[in-house]
Design an enzyme around this catalytic site. Structure first.
Site, mmCIF file in Angstrom:
data_model
loop_
_atom_site.group_PDB
_atom_site.id
_atom_site.type_symbol
_atom_site.label_atom_id
_atom_site.label_comp_id
_atom_site.label_asym_id
_atom_site.label_seq_id
_atom_site.Cartn_x
_atom_site.Cartn_y
_atom_site.Cartn_z
ATOM 1 N N LEU A 43 49.360 14.827 -75.752
ATOM 2 C CA LEU A 43 50.225 15.373 -76.811
ATOM 3 C C LEU A 43 50.828 14.296 -77.689
ATOM 4 C CD1 LEU A 43 52.140 18.368 -75.189
ATOM 5 C CD2 LEU A 43 50.255 18.438 -76.837
ATOM 6 N N GLU A 44 50.901 13.075 -77.183
ATOM 7 C CA GLU A 44 51.480 11.968 -77.967
ATOM 8 C C GLU A 44 50.441 11.249 -78.828
ATOM 9 O OE1 GLU A 44 52.564 12.294 -74.509
ATOM 10 O OE2 GLU A 44 54.084 13.489 -75.541
ATOM 11 N N VAL A 66 42.343 12.494 -70.954
ATOM 12 C CA VAL A 66 41.749 13.480 -70.040
ATOM 13 C C VAL A 66 42.783 14.552 -69.764
ATOM 14 C CG1 VAL A 66 40.707 13.904 -67.792
ATOM 15 C CG2 VAL A 66 40.303 11.720 -68.962
ATOM 16 N N VAL A 67 42.424 15.789 -70.043
ATOM 17 C CA VAL A 67 43.295 16.932 -69.762
ATOM 18 C C VAL A 67 42.571 17.805 -68.752
ATOM 19 C CG1 VAL A 67 44.625 18.817 -70.774
ATOM 20 C CG2 VAL A 67 44.100 16.792 -72.148
ATOM 21 N N ILE A 68 43.144 17.899 -67.558
ATOM 22 C CA ILE A 68 42.520 18.679 -66.483
ATOM 23 C C ILE A 68 43.371 19.913 -66.222
ATOM 24 C CG2 ILE A 68 41.795 18.709 -64.065
ATOM 25 C CD1 ILE A 68 41.371 15.697 -64.238
ATOM 26 N N GLU A 71 47.759 24.805 -63.006
ATOM 27 C CA GLU A 71 48.042 26.195 -62.641
ATOM 28 C C GLU A 71 48.610 27.003 -63.795
ATOM 29 O OE1 GLU A 71 49.329 25.149 -57.999
ATOM 30 O OE2 GLU A 71 50.818 25.741 -59.498
ATOM 31 N N THR A 72 49.049 26.327 -64.846
ATOM 32 C CA THR A 72 49.814 27.052 -65.876
ATOM 33 C C THR A 72 49.145 26.964 -67.243
ATOM 34 O OG1 THR A 72 51.121 25.141 -66.590
ATOM 35 C CG2 THR A 72 51.915 26.379 -64.650
ATOM 36 N N HIS A 74 50.015 25.317 -69.565
ATOM 37 C CA HIS A 74 50.209 24.010 -70.209
ATOM 38 C C HIS A 74 48.879 23.357 -70.592
ATOM 39 C CE1 HIS A 74 52.217 19.866 -70.359
ATOM 40 N NE2 HIS A 74 52.655 20.569 -71.363
ATOM 41 N N ASN A 98 37.414 11.987 -81.516
ATOM 42 C CA ASN A 98 38.202 12.618 -80.463
ATOM 43 C C ASN A 98 37.484 12.515 -79.121
ATOM 44 O OD1 ASN A 98 39.667 14.191 -78.735
ATOM 45 N ND2 ASN A 98 39.979 15.866 -80.190
HETATM 46 N N1 LIG Z 1 48.714 17.529 -67.954
HETATM 47 C C1 LIG Z 1 48.265 16.541 -68.792
HETATM 48 C C2 LIG Z 1 49.089 15.972 -69.762
HETATM 49 N N2 LIG Z 1 50.373 16.389 -69.882
HETATM 50 C C3 LIG Z 1 51.393 15.581 -70.555
HETATM 51 C C4 LIG Z 1 51.448 15.850 -72.058
HETATM 52 O O1 LIG Z 1 50.322 15.312 -72.716
HETATM 53 C C5 LIG Z 1 52.689 15.164 -72.645
HETATM 54 O O2 LIG Z 1 52.623 13.770 -72.376
HETATM 55 C C6 LIG Z 1 53.965 15.722 -72.062
HETATM 56 O O3 LIG Z 1 53.982 17.132 -72.234
HETATM 57 C C7 LIG Z 1 55.208 15.110 -72.705
HETATM 58 O O4 LIG Z 1 55.196 15.337 -74.098
HETATM 59 N N3 LIG Z 1 48.616 15.019 -70.592
HETATM 60 C C8 LIG Z 1 47.314 14.573 -70.479
HETATM 61 O O5 LIG Z 1 46.892 13.685 -71.241
HETATM 62 N N4 LIG Z 1 46.494 15.118 -69.544
HETATM 63 C C9 LIG Z 1 46.921 16.099 -68.689
HETATM 64 O O6 LIG Z 1 46.129 16.582 -67.824
HETATM 65 C C1 LIG Z 2 46.911 20.010 -68.384
HETATM 66 C C2 LIG Z 2 48.213 20.097 -67.712
HETATM 67 O O1 LIG Z 2 49.264 20.110 -68.322
HETATM 68 C C3 LIG Z 2 48.179 20.307 -66.256
HETATM 69 O O2 LIG Z 2 47.709 19.113 -65.639
HETATM 70 C C4 LIG Z 2 49.558 20.603 -65.729
HETATM 71 O O3 LIG Z 2 49.367 21.204 -64.483
HETATM 72 P P1 LIG Z 2 50.151 22.581 -64.178
HETATM 73 O O4 LIG Z 2 49.645 23.594 -65.201
HETATM 74 O O5 LIG Z 2 49.719 22.960 -62.769
HETATM 75 O O6 LIG Z 2 51.616 22.292 -64.315
#
Ligand SMILES: Nc1c(NC[C@H](O)[C@H](O)[C@H](O)CO)[nH]c(=O)[nH]c1=O
Ligand SMILES: CC(=O)[C@@H](O)COP(=O)(O)O
Length: 140
Positions: A43-44, A66-68, A71-72, A74, A98
């Site tokens: 997000l940053e 990497v965004v994995i 559970e939510t 998010h 990207n």
């Molecule tokens: N869950 C993941 C995140 N979460 C953090 C957000 O990107 C951000 O830093 C936070 O919400 C504070 O603003 N970021 C990733 O890059 N990968 C993930 O799996």
């Molecule tokens: C992609 C995410 O934000 C994730 O890793 C956060 O995990 P959760 O949805 O179980 O809080």
């Protein structure tokens, strides 16, 4: 010669190391230079690119992360909003590749991060360099 900023969201160190290695290799193979800055999460990344672009020190940018899925909801926010922010900057004329993986699990991430497999880091770097070529052709 172009100078590229790699903006990495260092959320998973071992995966980022692979993605950044692929991006750096692609940039160097094309005869360009690079530097890297880290942010906490995907997000940053758009804000970091926007701030760096104001310096006029960089010809292009590579977003790495990497965004994995957890559970939510998010996951959708992080994956979707980082991509939307990057696309908005690209539509403003920035050359950005990207390389943010948005995956279901670490196994999917590994095969896409490894330079000797799907090399999504290198792919993103090549996309940024391709946009520089487009900008040069059309005088952007
Ligand atoms: N869950 C993941 C995140 N979460 C953090 C957000 O990107 C951000 O830093 C936070 O919400 C504070 O603003 N970021 C990733 O890059 N990968 C993930 O799996
Ligand atoms: C992609 C995410 O934000 C994730 O890793 C956060 O995990 P959760 O949805 O179980 O809080």
């Amino acid at each position: 010669m172009a100078h590229i900023l790699i903006v990495e969201a260092r959320f998973y160190d071992h995966l980022n190391d692979l993605l950044v290695a692929g991006a750096r290799a692609a940039i160097e193979a094309a005869g360009h230079t690079h530097e890297t800055v880290s942010v906490p999460g995907a997000l940053e990344i758009p804000a970091a690119i926007a701030l760096a672009a104001e310096t006029d020190r960089y010809d292009g940018f590579v977003a790495i992360g990497v965004v994995i899925r957890g559970e939510t909801y998010h996951f959708e926010i992080v994956a979707g909003e980082s991509a939307r922010g990057i696309m908005a900057l690209t539509m403003d004329g920035l050359a950005i590749g990207n390389g943010i993986l948005t995956v279901e699990n670490e196994a999917q991430a590994l095969t896409r991060a490894r330079p000797d497999e799907k090399d999504k880091g290198g792919e993103a770097a090549k996309a940024a360099l391709a946009l520089l070529d487009v900008r040069e052709r059309f005088g952007g």
